[in-house]
Design a protein around this motif. Structure first.
Motif, short mmCIF file in Angstrom:
data_model
loop_
_atom_site.label_atom_id
_atom_site.label_comp_id
_atom_site.label_asym_id
_atom_site.label_seq_id
_atom_site.Cartn_x
_atom_site.Cartn_y
_atom_site.Cartn_z
N THR A 198 48.12 49.41 40.91
CA THR A 198 47.84 48.70 41.82
C THR A 198 46.20 48.14 41.79
O THR A 198 45.49 49.15 41.65
N THR A 199 46.12 46.92 41.40
CA THR A 199 44.65 46.35 41.06
C THR A 199 44.40 45.44 42.35
O THR A 199 45.01 44.78 42.61
N THR A 200 43.18 45.65 42.75
CA THR A 200 42.53 44.84 43.86
C THR A 200 41.55 44.05 42.93
O THR A 200 40.91 44.03 41.94
N ILE A 201 42.02 42.60 43.46
CA ILE A 201 41.16 41.39 42.55
C ILE A 201 40.96 40.34 43.65
O ILE A 201 41.35 40.50 44.80
N LEU A 202 39.93 39.50 43.23
CA LEU A 202 39.44 38.36 44.13
C LEU A 202 40.73 37.55 44.26
O LEU A 202 41.52 37.18 43.24
N SER A 203 41.38 37.21 45.39
CA SER A 203 42.19 36.22 45.57
C SER A 203 42.31 34.85 44.77
O SER A 203 43.41 34.55 44.25
N ASN A 204 41.15 34.30 44.62
CA ASN A 204 41.13 33.12 43.89
C ASN A 204 41.57 33.30 42.25
O ASN A 204 41.71 32.49 41.70
N ASP A 205 41.26 34.55 41.97
CA ASP A 205 42.02 34.86 40.51
C ASP A 205 43.34 34.70 40.06
O ASP A 205 43.65 34.58 39.05
N LEU A 206 44.03 34.69 41.32
CA LEU A 206 45.40 34.35 41.38
C LEU A 206 45.71 32.83 40.52
O LEU A 206 47.12 32.69 40.23
N ALA A 207 44.80 32.04 40.76
CA ALA A 207 44.97 30.74 40.17
C ALA A 207 44.93 30.81 38.81
O ALA A 207 45.54 29.45 38.04
N SER A 208 44.66 31.73 38.01
CA SER A 208 44.61 31.70 36.52
C SER A 208 44.70 33.03 36.21
O SER A 208 43.98 33.87 35.77
N LEU A 209 46.14 33.56 36.00
CA LEU A 209 46.60 34.69 35.60
C LEU A 209 47.01 34.86 34.30
O LEU A 209 47.63 33.95 33.71
N GLU A 210 46.86 36.08 33.22
CA GLU A 210 47.18 35.93 32.04
C GLU A 210 47.62 37.57 31.72
O GLU A 210 46.87 38.34 32.28
N PHE A 211 48.68 37.48 31.16
CA PHE A 211 49.30 38.78 30.97
C PHE A 211 49.72 38.80 29.44
O PHE A 211 50.21 37.84 28.93
N SER A 212 49.37 39.91 28.83
CA SER A 212 49.98 40.17 27.33
C SER A 212 50.13 41.63 27.26
O SER A 212 49.96 42.68 27.93
N LEU A 213 51.40 41.65 26.31
CA LEU A 213 51.93 42.94 26.22
C LEU A 213 51.31 43.43 24.66
O LEU A 213 51.69 42.79 23.81
N VAL A 214 50.83 44.54 24.70
CA VAL A 214 50.02 45.24 23.48
C VAL A 214 50.84 46.48 23.18
O VAL A 214 51.19 47.25 24.11
#
Length: 270
Positions: free
Chosen positions: A204-220
């Motif tokens: 579970t990751t705590t993030i700034l709410s504004n960061d939800l506007a530009s999320l990137e995920f990559s499977l490595v």
């Protein structure tokens, strides 16, 4: 309107990069939010060897020139033997009793280098190149044998990493430390062409709410190399608003103390 918690499902759409997802999620009104990737789903169509992968022996480059998603060690050895035979090269490969890859020839030779996927599948992923052949006096041939068993379906652990969150660190070797923003861990216990369904409650990751506007995920993979998928990847994401604690100012604290003094019993004020 954003409630205290909301669930999203997003998927990858770029056919060239099914292991990547870019998305824009609605943010809560709070400054911080808790993000949990609750589930990852895809088909196990991982390219373990592609047409650009090669092994270089004595300065000559050899490639199978196609993509493979399902190769066990014996099938891989047979493909290489067929390739060498068709090219009239005096090399043969085999898998020994321990499952290690072995390259043989009647003449001395050396392996100059090989691509990353070739290193994984042959077991040379922790080796330094060039590697020179040894001579087997009993059987009278030269050989190079891997010290490790190859990975035939990527590495034993895969990671989903993101552009947001906290750095998680891992040891690359004895001298270096590498970090990545890991939001999910996948233990590689699946089979080729079968569904991958991984549920998660660890990260579970705590993030700034504004960061939800530009999320990137990559499977490595375990070495942080991107995994090439031939099927879309789906993510279930839970976003939870984190309420901020109100910290009173010094003026408000003084006012609170004065009010508490005024409302104390007369005996206490004497």
């Amino acid at each position: 309107m954003f409630s205290e918690s909301i669930d999203y499902t997003v998927c990858s759409t770029n056919e060239k990069k099914y292991n990547r997802i870019n998305c824009n999620l609605t943010a809560p009104i709070t400054k911080y939010a808790a993000m949990t990737i609750t589930c990852l789903t895809t088909n196990c169509n991982i390219v373990v060897l592609n047409e650009d992968d090669y092994i270089m022996i004595n300065g000559e480059q050899f490639s199978l020139k196609t993509d493979y998603t399902n190769l066990n060690s014996q099938a891989f050895s047979s493909l290489l033997n067929d390739m060498f035979s068709s090219l009239n090269k005096l090399f043969t490969t085999e898998i020994d009793e321990s499952g290690r890859f072995k390259l043989c020839s009647n003449k001395s030779f050396h392996i100059d280098r090989m691509t990353y996927n070739f290193q994984l599948i042959t077991g040379f992923y922790n080796s330094s190149f060039p590697i020179y052949s040894d001579y087997d006096q009993v059987n009278e041939y030269y050989f190079i044998r891997a010290e490790s068993v190859g990975f035939t379906l990527s590495t034993p652990i895969l990671y989903l990493i993101s552009n947001v969150g906290m750095q998680s660190y891992r040891n690359v070797n004895q001298h270096e430390l590498s970090g990545a923003k890991i939001v999910m861990r996948l233990n590689n216990s699946f089979s080729s062409n079968c569904p991958i369904i991984v549920n998660n409650a660890d990260f579970t990751t705590t993030i700034l709410s504004n960061d939800l506007a530009s999320l990137e995920f990559s499977l490595v993979d375990a070495y942080m190399h991107e995994v090439k998928l031939l099927s879309p990847m789906y993510l279930s994401i839970n976003i939870r608003a984190i309420k901020e604690e109100t910290i009173p100012s010094s003026f408000e604290l003084s006012a609170m103390q004065e009010r508490s003094t005024l409302f104390q019993p007369n005996e206490m004020q004497k």
